[in-house]
Design an enzyme around this catalytic site. Structure first.
Site, PDB file in Angstrom:
ATOM      1  CE1 TYR A   1      47.941-110.842  42.081  1.00  0.00           C
ATOM      2  CE2 TYR A   1      47.313-109.729  44.116  1.00  0.00           C
ATOM      3  CZ  TYR A   1      47.308-110.854  43.311  1.00  0.00           C
ATOM      4  OH  TYR A   1      46.653-111.987  43.739  1.00  0.00           O
TER       5      TYR A   1
ATOM      6  CB  SER B   1      50.606-128.396  36.979  1.00  0.00           C
ATOM      7  OG  SER B   1      51.064-127.079  37.244  1.00  0.00           O
TER       8      SER B   1
ATOM      9  CE  LYS C   1      53.990-120.482  32.218  1.00  0.00           C
ATOM     10  NZ  LYS C   1      54.870-119.302  32.105  1.00  0.00           N
TER      11      LYS C   1
ATOM     12  N   GLY D   1      48.746-126.679  43.501  1.00  0.00           N
ATOM     13  CA  GLY D   1      48.024-125.692  44.291  1.00  0.00           C
ATOM     14  C   GLY D   1      46.509-125.789  44.209  1.00  0.00           C
ATOM     15  CB  ILE D   2      43.953-123.088  44.277  1.00  0.00           C
ATOM     16  CG1 ILE D   2      44.282-122.536  45.676  1.00  0.00           C
ATOM     17  CG2 ILE D   2      42.466-122.952  43.985  1.00  0.00           C
ATOM     18  CD1 ILE D   2      44.053-121.043  45.822  1.00  0.00           C
TER      19      ILE D   2
ATOM     20  CG  ASP E   1      52.003-119.022  27.998  1.00  0.00           C
ATOM     21  OD1 ASP E   1      51.215-118.205  28.524  1.00  0.00           O
ATOM     22  OD2 ASP E   1      53.240-118.834  27.969  1.00  0.00           O
TER      23      ASP E   1
ATOM     24  CE  LYS F   1      43.565-113.367  41.507  1.00  0.00           C
ATOM     25  NZ  LYS F   1      44.143-114.518  40.797  1.00  0.00           N
TER      26      LYS F   1
END
Length: 272
Positions: A164, A15, A38, A17-18, A70, A168
């Site tokens: 994080y 939706s 979402k 950004g990248i 989601d 990732k």
């Protein structure tokens, strides 16, 4: 004729950004794009919804399907994949872009935030891949692209935000394992930026000064497009860096991607 014309891309977190940049780049080549995210209602601080993204994709020349997804929930993902296949007849490319970030040290990371990062990043990537694989296996040149970094075991990349990094790197480990599991059948690759990318997440972390030292999301979109056009049977198991991909494509001058060419670019995480 474009290599992506009439191909169907399932992109999580598309939706803004990248993810949206990758979607628009594919749309310019006549692709079908499933916007799996979402944001159905406008966010008070973040631009765009799945519906505004769908409008932009269609204006760019593609076909769009906006689906509320989601990635933490199996039923949500499976229903979106089924809807994508019903609408466009199959899935050719999966982009695991959805991600959650919290650059917090161990004692400052709540378990709620820990769970969110692992459920979205690692589990969401595994789940979306699992759900799409039966359909990708039927495609002519199937690709899965995870927006995740090379597996760099330098402790520097763990010490300040271990939760994080673990989440990732889980996305990257999916590439490592699935590329071998499906070698010769489906391509699994990772793509990561050399520099920070001007997205809402970067604005949250570093504000306007960091945004000015970043590149635009279009550099990721162009690199992703180049990867999608490569033969899946030969191009798999790679941990690509955006500028290296574009240099391989013959693009040496990357100043066009800089938010402010007068600023020194800020390197992204996980690259020594």
């Amino acid at each position: 004729m474009s290599r992506l014309r009439n191909k169907t891309l399932f992109i999580t977190g598309a939706s803004r950004g990248i993810g949206k940049a990758i979607a628009l780049r594919a749309a310019q080549n006549g692709a079908n794009v499933v916007i799996a995210a979402k944001t159905a209602e406008p966010h008070p601080k973040l631009p765009g919804t799945i519906y505004t993204a769908a409008t932009d994709i269609e204006e760019a020349g593609g076909k769009a399907l906006a689906v509320v997804v989601d990635v933490r929930f199996e039923d949500s993902v499976k229903a979106a994949v089924a809807q994508a296949v019903e609408t466009f007849g199959g899935i050719d490319i999966l982009v695991n872009n959805a991600s959650a970030i919290s650059l917090t040290p161990t004692t400052a990371t709540t378990m709620k935030r820990y769970d969110l990062m692992h459920h979205v990043n690692t589990r969401g990537t595994f789940l979306c891949s699992q759900a799409c694989i039966p359909h990708l296996a039927k495609a002519d040149n199937p690709h899965v692209l995870n927006l995740s970094p090379p597996l760099n075991m330098n402790p520097r990349w763990f010490k300040n935000h271990v939760a994080y990094t673990m989440a990732k790197y889980g996305m990257s480990m999916c590439v490592l394992g699935m590329a071998e599991e499906y070698r010769g059948k489906i391509a699994f690759n990772a793509l990561w930026p050399r520099t920070t990318i001007a997205t809402a997440a970067i604005a949250m972390i570093g504000g306007d000064p960091l945004m000015k030292r970043s590149r635009t999301p279009e550099i990721i979109a162009d690199a992703a497009h180049a990867i999608f056009c490569r033969p899946a049977a030969e191009c798999t198991g790679n941990f690509f860096i955006d500028d290296e991909v574009l240099e391989e494509e013959g693009l040496a001058d990357l100043d066009c991607y800089a938010v402010d060419p007068s600023e020194t670019l800020s390197p992204d995480f996980f690259l020594d």
